[in-house]
Design a protein around this motif. Structure first.
Motif, PDB file in Angstrom:
ATOM      1  N   GLY A 275       0.794  -1.214   0.000  1.00 48.07           N
ATOM      2  CA  GLY A 275       0.000   0.000   0.000  1.00 48.07           C
ATOM      3  C   GLY A 275       0.830   1.270   0.000  1.00 48.07           C
ATOM      4  O   GLY A 275       0.279   2.366   0.145  1.00 48.07           O
ATOM      5  N   ARG A 276       2.125   1.151  -0.166  1.00 46.70           N
ATOM      6  CA  ARG A 276       3.010   2.323  -0.162  1.00 46.70           C
ATOM      7  C   ARG A 276       2.958   3.036  -1.511  1.00 46.70           C
ATOM      8  O   ARG A 276       3.095   2.414  -2.563  1.00 46.70           O
ATOM      9  CB  ARG A 276       4.448   1.888   0.134  1.00 46.70           C
ATOM     10  N   PHE A 277       2.768   4.347  -1.473  1.00 47.17           N
ATOM     11  CA  PHE A 277       2.823   5.161  -2.689  1.00 47.17           C
ATOM     12  C   PHE A 277       4.272   5.255  -3.149  1.00 47.17           C
ATOM     13  O   PHE A 277       5.175   5.532  -2.359  1.00 47.17           O
ATOM     14  CB  PHE A 277       2.270   6.555  -2.413  1.00 47.17           C
ATOM     15  N   ILE A 278       4.509   5.028  -4.432  1.00 42.31           N
ATOM     16  CA  ILE A 278       5.871   5.029  -4.973  1.00 42.31           C
ATOM     17  C   ILE A 278       6.107   6.332  -5.726  1.00 42.31           C
ATOM     18  O   ILE A 278       5.359   6.671  -6.655  1.00 42.31           O
ATOM     19  CB  ILE A 278       6.094   3.827  -5.912  1.00 42.31           C
ATOM     20  N   GLU A 279       7.135   7.049  -5.332  1.00 40.09           N
ATOM     21  CA  GLU A 279       7.479   8.295  -6.019  1.00 40.09           C
ATOM     22  C   GLU A 279       7.761   8.019  -7.495  1.00 40.09           C
ATOM     23  O   GLU A 279       8.429   7.037  -7.847  1.00 40.09           O
ATOM     24  CB  GLU A 279       8.698   8.946  -5.367  1.00 40.09           C
ATOM     25  N   GLY A 280       7.293   8.911  -8.351  1.00 42.51           N
ATOM     26  CA  GLY A 280       7.446   8.728  -9.797  1.00 42.51           C
ATOM     27  C   GLY A 280       8.890   8.602 -10.252  1.00 42.51           C
ATOM     28  O   GLY A 280       9.173   7.962 -11.272  1.00 42.51           O
ATOM     29  N   TYR A 281       9.807   9.191  -9.515  1.00 42.50           N
ATOM     30  CA  TYR A 281      11.238   9.112  -9.842  1.00 42.50           C
ATOM     31  C   TYR A 281      11.687   7.667 -10.000  1.00 42.50           C
ATOM     32  O   TYR A 281      12.395   7.318 -10.958  1.00 42.50           O
ATOM     33  CB  TYR A 281      12.018   9.813  -8.735  1.00 42.50           C
ATOM     34  N   TYR A 282      11.273   6.806  -9.064  1.00 43.16           N
ATOM     35  CA  TYR A 282      11.744   5.417  -9.094  1.00 43.16           C
ATOM     36  C   TYR A 282      11.039   4.602 -10.172  1.00 43.16           C
ATOM     37  O   TYR A 282      11.589   3.612 -10.667  1.00 43.16           O
ATOM     38  CB  TYR A 282      11.561   4.786  -7.709  1.00 43.16           C
ATOM     39  N   ILE A 283       9.848   5.032 -10.564  1.00 44.52           N
ATOM     40  CA  ILE A 283       9.156   4.362 -11.665  1.00 44.52           C
ATOM     41  C   ILE A 283       9.865   4.632 -12.990  1.00 44.52           C
ATOM     42  O   ILE A 283       9.951   3.754 -13.863  1.00 44.52           O
ATOM     43  CB  ILE A 283       7.685   4.820 -11.735  1.00 44.52           C
ATOM     44  N   VAL A 284      10.425   5.828 -13.151  1.00 40.42           N
ATOM     45  CA  VAL A 284      11.154   6.162 -14.388  1.00 40.42           C
ATOM     46  C   VAL A 284      12.300   5.165 -14.596  1.00 40.42           C
ATOM     47  O   VAL A 284      12.463   4.605 -15.688  1.00 40.42           O
ATOM     48  CB  VAL A 284      11.692   7.605 -14.342  1.00 40.42           C
ATOM     49  N   GLY A 285      13.082   4.921 -13.558  1.00 37.60           N
ATOM     50  CA  GLY A 285      14.192   3.975 -13.679  1.00 37.60           C
ATOM     51  C   GLY A 285      13.709   2.572 -13.988  1.00 37.60           C
ATOM     52  O   GLY A 285      14.294   1.861 -14.817  1.00 37.60           O
ATOM     53  N   LEU A 286      12.620   2.160 -13.333  1.00 37.48           N
ATOM     54  CA  LEU A 286      12.095   0.810 -13.541  1.00 37.48           C
ATOM     55  C   LEU A 286      11.602   0.621 -14.971  1.00 37.48           C
ATOM     56  O   LEU A 286      11.876  -0.411 -15.613  1.00 37.48           O
ATOM     57  CB  LEU A 286      10.960   0.554 -12.545  1.00 37.48           C
ATOM     58  N   LEU A 287      10.883   1.616 -15.507  1.00 38.33           N
ATOM     59  CA  LEU A 287      10.382   1.508 -16.880  1.00 38.33           C
ATOM     60  C   LEU A 287      11.521   1.547 -17.890  1.00 38.33           C
ATOM     61  O   LEU A 287      11.506   0.812 -18.890  1.00 38.33           O
ATOM     62  CB  LEU A 287       9.385   2.631 -17.163  1.00 38.33           C
ATOM     63  N   ALA A 288      12.516   2.394 -17.645  1.00 38.47           N
ATOM     64  CA  ALA A 288      13.669   2.448 -18.542  1.00 38.47           C
ATOM     65  C   ALA A 288      14.358   1.098 -18.595  1.00 38.47           C
ATOM     66  O   ALA A 288      14.694   0.580 -19.677  1.00 38.47           O
ATOM     67  CB  ALA A 288      14.638   3.526 -18.076  1.00 38.47           C
ATOM     68  N   GLU A 289      14.561   0.502 -17.430  1.00 40.61           N
ATOM     69  CA  GLU A 289      15.221  -0.804 -17.374  1.00 40.61           C
ATOM     70  C   GLU A 289      14.396  -1.869 -18.091  1.00 40.61           C
ATOM     71  O   GLU A 289      14.944  -2.714 -18.816  1.00 40.61           O
ATOM     72  CB  GLU A 289      15.438  -1.193 -15.911  1.00 40.61           C
ATOM     73  N   GLN A 290      13.077  -1.830 -17.910  1.00 38.92           N
ATOM     74  CA  GLN A 290      12.224  -2.833 -18.547  1.00 38.92           C
ATOM     75  C   GLN A 290      12.285  -2.716 -20.068  1.00 38.92           C
ATOM     76  O   GLN A 290      12.345  -3.725 -20.773  1.00 38.92           O
ATOM     77  CB  GLN A 290      10.777  -2.686 -18.044  1.00 38.92           C
ATOM     78  N   PHE A 291      12.289  -1.498 -20.593  1.00 35.68           N
ATOM     79  CA  PHE A 291      12.425  -1.308 -22.039  1.00 35.68           C
ATOM     80  C   PHE A 291      13.762  -1.845 -22.533  1.00 35.68           C
ATOM     81  O   PHE A 291      13.845  -2.534 -23.548  1.00 35.68           O
ATOM     82  CB  PHE A 291      12.310   0.178 -22.402  1.00 35.68           C
ATOM     83  N   LEU A 292      14.815  -1.510 -21.827  1.00 31.01           N
ATOM     84  CA  LEU A 292      16.148  -1.916 -22.264  1.00 31.01           C
ATOM     85  C   LEU A 292      16.346  -3.423 -22.148  1.00 31.01           C
ATOM     86  O   LEU A 292      17.119  -4.006 -22.920  1.00 31.01           O
ATOM     87  CB  LEU A 292      17.211  -1.166 -21.458  1.00 31.01           C
ATOM     88  N   ARG A 293      15.675  -4.062 -21.222  1.00 27.66           N
ATOM     89  CA  ARG A 293      15.719  -5.528 -21.134  1.00 27.66           C
ATOM     90  C   ARG A 293      15.156  -6.157 -22.404  1.00 27.66           C
ATOM     91  O   ARG A 293      15.580  -7.240 -22.822  1.00 27.66           O
ATOM     92  CB  ARG A 293      14.905  -6.014 -19.932  1.00 27.66           C
ATOM     93  N   LYS A 294      14.195  -5.471 -23.024  1.00 29.40           N
ATOM     94  CA  LYS A 294      13.570  -6.007 -24.224  1.00 29.40           C
ATOM     95  C   LYS A 294      14.432  -5.812 -25.468  1.00 29.40           C
ATOM     96  O   LYS A 294      14.504  -6.683 -26.340  1.00 29.40           O
ATOM     97  CB  LYS A 294      12.217  -5.318 -24.461  1.00 29.40           C
ATOM     98  N   VAL A 295      15.079  -4.635 -25.578  1.00 28.81           N
ATOM     99  CA  VAL A 295      15.753  -4.276 -26.827  1.00 28.81           C
ATOM    100  C   VAL A 295      17.273  -4.242 -26.734  1.00 28.81           C
ATOM    101  O   VAL A 295      17.954  -4.169 -27.759  1.00 28.81           O
ATOM    102  CB  VAL A 295      15.255  -2.908 -27.336  1.00 28.81           C
ATOM    103  N   GLY A 296      17.804  -4.274 -25.520  1.00 32.59           N
ATOM    104  CA  GLY A 296      19.260  -4.347 -25.371  1.00 32.59           C
ATOM    105  C   GLY A 296      19.947  -3.006 -25.251  1.00 32.59           C
ATOM    106  O   GLY A 296      20.722  -2.783 -24.331  1.00 32.59           O
ATOM    107  N   ARG A 297      19.676  -2.110 -26.183  1.00 24.83           N
ATOM    108  CA  ARG A 297      20.321  -0.797 -26.147  1.00 24.83           C
ATOM    109  C   ARG A 297      19.314   0.266 -26.566  1.00 24.83           C
ATOM    110  O   ARG A 297      18.287  -0.042 -27.151  1.00 24.83           O
ATOM    111  CB  ARG A 297      21.541  -0.736 -27.080  1.00 24.83           C
ATOM    112  N   GLY A 298      19.651   1.502 -26.276  1.00 24.76           N
ATOM    113  CA  GLY A 298      18.781   2.597 -26.687  1.00 24.76           C
ATOM    114  C   GLY A 298      18.972   3.798 -25.795  1.00 24.76           C
ATOM    115  O   GLY A 298      19.641   3.738 -24.757  1.00 24.76           O
TER     116      GLY A 298
END
Length: 451
Positions: free
Chosen positions: A249-272
């Motif tokens: 139930g903890r609200f997650i600051e948007g800052y940490y979501i940016v890093g998580l989404l960036a990592e998830q994209f890069l896991r898919k495509v390798g570089r970018g």
């Protein structure tokens, strides 16, 4: 004519004093005259005044000779999607996002859903609406455009369906427009949705949907705990931003979501390349580099982020304010794609959301954005730079004032619309240092404010 509803990036104002059908009709005429658009998408949010304002806007567009492609009740991102996907000349969304319920507004884009802001046409439209107009020799026509099928198909294309497993997800639409989209996605996903404030209602019986306000978070947080959910998601009214709660139930600051989404994209495509804003940076930069990507800093604001993404052909761009931008979504922001990617990550790793975030908070603790009213923001920034800049490793003015030391850094920037400054502080793995420096800067701001 009162044109005070024209802001830096869009239109926002009270209905009918600042925005009304008469002005909306003239905005439609001015939009066509200044962009030469002939095919324009029009959509509107759940506010009670939206259908009437959208109808007047459409009348103005048609009187000026443009054909209107009406997508009806929707979110801002569906106007972005339809404009790009169907190769339209432009699009206009009638919305005031999270503003009070007696307000309304518009977000305007051109070809390929490029934003129309004060520096590239919005001011010209503002200046034009007060002058006389003539009808086009051949008026435009209006037709309905069904976009839901293609839009849902596009959203689902961001995740690997073979990895998706059952999850229990609390979703809080805030009586905005997100509910029907969740219902459409639910037909394709093995998730159990716990729906809160789900039905669109322009009376906003549970308050205006703005999950950035702490008092609006409790209902989602409590539901996550009560229902034993894997995560919670809340949206603003036009659902171009989404906000996350972990399984505790903890609200997650948007800052940490940016890093998580960036990592998830890069896991898919390798570089970018990944675009981020300058307010809080170290966590994002660290995660992007570790995943083989290239982090690039851009000035805060959707027009700046989108432009930089186009220039760099970036995969993804994120702001800590919960705006997330995607190359394959016409470089525009979406409030649906982010939670699908986070859900995908939970399914792939089997880890709870808290464990994905805890390590990042520990590595780069941050203050979150702190707003303070000041009499002379520019003078305050100059004074703070004078004090802190001398011993800093670097000083940057990409957006406001960014000052970096070995173990901590801060960004202090002026609001575009109010006599406010916004402070963000972060450190390298030292929460005590972050808190100490935050308090020190806040004290300095009080001392240096002449009043």
């Amino acid at each position: 004519m009162d044109v005070s509803c024209f802001k830096a990036y869009d239109l926002r104002g009270r209905v009918p004093e600042q925005l009304n059908p008469e002005l909306a009709e003239r905005i439609g005429r001015a939009y066509v005259e200044l962009t030469n658009a002939r095919k324009v998408v029009v959509g509107y949010d759940i506010r009670l005044s939206s259908p009437e304002i959208a109808a007047a806007l459409s009348a103005g567009l048609m009187a000026a000779g443009a054909n209107v492609y009406d997508i009806g009740l929707c979110g801002t991102e569906q106007v972005y999607f339809a404009t790009s996907h169907y190769s339209m000349d432009g699009g206009i969304m009638v919305t005031a996002s999270h503003n009070p319920k007696d307000h309304n507004g518009m977000k305007l884009v051109g070809h390929q859903s490029r934003p129309i802001s004060s520096d590239n046409g919005l001011n010209a439209i503002r200046d034009r609406v007060s002058l006389p107009f003539e009808d086009a020799r051949v008026p435009g026509r209006r037709e309905r455009l069904a976009v839901e099928g293609d839009y849902i198909h596009h959203l689902l294309g961001y995740i690997d369906g073979s990895t998706i497993k059952p999850l229990r997800v609390v979703v809080n639409a805030g009586n905005g427009g997100a509910g029907p989209v969740i219902d459409s996605l639910a037909r394709w996903l093995p998730f159990e949705f716990v729906r809160l404030h789900h039905v669109p209602n322009g009376h906003f019986p549970n308050g205006v949907p703005n999950p950035l306000l702490e008092e609006n978070r409790a209902v989602t947080a409590e539901a996550v705990i009560r229902e034993g959910a894997d995560m919670g998601i809340a949206w603003d009214g036009d659902y171009d931003r989404c906000f996350f709660f972990d399984e505790k139930g903890r609200f997650i600051e948007g800052y940490y979501i940016v890093g998580l989404l960036a990592e998830q994209f890069l896991r898919k495509v390798g570089r970018g390349k990944i675009i981020h804003d300058p307010r809080l940076t170290w966590n994002t930069q660290d995660m992007v580099r570790a995943a083989g990507g290239i982090p690039i800093e851009s000035k805060t604001g959707h027009a700046f982020i989108k432009q930089r993404m186009r220039e760099e052909d970036a995969l993804y761009g994120g702001e800590m304010s919960a705006h997330h931008y995607f190359r394959d979504f016409a470089y525009c922001d979406s409030g649906m794609i982010p939670w699908l990617l986070v859900a995908e990550r939970l399914c792939q790793t089997g880890q709870p959301l808290s464990s994905l975030i805890d390590a990042r908070i520990e590595a780069y603790p941050a203050s979150g954005e702190i707003n303070r009213s000041v009499d002379d923001p520019a003078r305050l920034l100059a004074k703070i730079e004078e004090i802190y800049g001398q011993d800093a490793l670097s000083v940057s003015h990409v957006d406001g004032l960014s000052v970096e030391f070995e173990r901590w850094r801060f960004n202090l920037r002026m609001s575009n619309t109010e006599p406010l400054v916004r402070l963000n502080v972060e450190s390298r793995g030292d929460i005590a240092l972050m808190k100490e420096k935050t308090a020190e800067l806040l004290d300095a701001m009080v001392r240096l404010n002449p009043s």
